[in-house]
Design an enzyme around this catalytic site. Structure first.
Site, short mmCIF file in Angstrom:
data_model
loop_
_atom_site.label_atom_id
_atom_site.label_comp_id
_atom_site.label_asym_id
_atom_site.label_seq_id
_atom_site.Cartn_x
_atom_site.Cartn_y
_atom_site.Cartn_z
NE ARG A 39 -5.21 1.21 12.59
CZ ARG A 39 -3.97 0.89 12.32
NH1 ARG A 39 -3.95 -0.62 11.99
NH2 ARG A 39 -2.81 1.47 11.80
NE ARG A 83 9.94 -4.41 3.99
CZ ARG A 83 8.76 -4.11 4.75
NH1 ARG A 83 8.72 -3.60 5.86
NH2 ARG A 83 7.86 -3.70 4.06
NE ARG A 96 2.80 -5.13 11.52
CZ ARG A 96 4.09 -4.60 10.64
NH1 ARG A 96 5.21 -5.37 11.06
NH2 ARG A 96 3.80 -3.92 9.85
CE LYS A 119 -2.56 -0.64 3.75
NZ LYS A 119 -1.66 -1.75 4.34
NE ARG A 133 12.50 -1.56 8.76
CZ ARG A 133 12.33 -1.01 7.74
NH1 ARG A 133 12.72 0.30 7.56
NH2 ARG A 133 11.88 -1.40 6.54
#
Length: 214
Positions: A88, A123, A167, A13, A156
């Site tokens: 949300r 990542r 999540r 997004k 991270r």
């Protein structure tokens, strides 16, 4: 053009929001940024938000809706806006509707969970410069090292698999029901709903968005 973006974290997004903002000249409204700005400005709503946050509580839907209304009345929103990360939940979507905040397009970025995990967990970042790599999709020239400085790359905390999966569970419980909600709104002619295949390369997703938004 008033747009809501839906999709799990890591569905792409953010990348496409940047494109939509530039192409259609509309600002992105993030509730986090909005809350911080309101608190900083010391407005009446900002003071209320600060008191709630200082007490370690969650800001109420009513207050967020009031902030959204205040924000979209500003000059830079005259051609529309892009909402990411809000609403949300279904109560938030209902509250938006009751407040008379209408939306032209709801875009759902559809990506399977396993691909999202793959995308995020792979990542690697060079923290001092903010350069981001990916072990599979955008690897550094030397494994584990930044291309420019040769310094170590790190992962991270938010990009660790356990955090990502947590999540995703939260997203499916809280936010995924909005897909059904906005599909019904579209059937009733209150908005347009489009599912975007977020597994495609960035340029193809961009082309799909241009077709949808015109």
């Amino acid at each position: 053009m008033r747009i809501i973006l839906l999709g799990a974290p890591g569905a792409g997004k953010g990348t496409q929001a940047q494109f939509i903002m530039e192409k259609y000249g509309i600002p992105q409204i993030s509730t986090g940024d909005m809350l911080r700005a309101a608190v900083k400005s010391g407005s009446e709503l900002g003071k209320q938000a600060k008191d709630i946050m200082d007490a370690g509580k969650l800001v109420t839907d009513e207050l967020v809706i009031a902030l959204v209304k205040e924000r979209i009345a500003q000059e830079d929103c005259r051609n529309g806006f892009l909402l990411d990360g809000f609403p949300r939940t279904i109560p938030q979507a209902d509250a938006m509707k009751e407040a008379g905040i209408n939306v032209d397009y709801v875009l759902e970025f559809d990506v399977p969970d396993e691909l999202i995990v793959d995308r995020i967990v792979g990542r690697r970042v060079h923290a001092p410069s903010g350069r981001v790599y990916h072990v599979k999709f955008n690897p550094p020239k030397v494994e584990g090292k930044d291309d420019v400085t040769g310094e170590e790359l790190t992962t991270r905390k938010d990009d660790q698999e356990e955090t990502v999966r947590k999540r995703l569970v939260e997203y499916h419980q809280m936010t995924a029901p909005l897909i059904g909600y906005y599909s019904k709104e579209a059937e009733a002619g209150n908005t347009k709903y489009a599912k975007v295949d977020g597994t495609k390369p960035v340029a193809e997703v961009r082309a799909d968005l241009e077709k949808i938004l015109g």
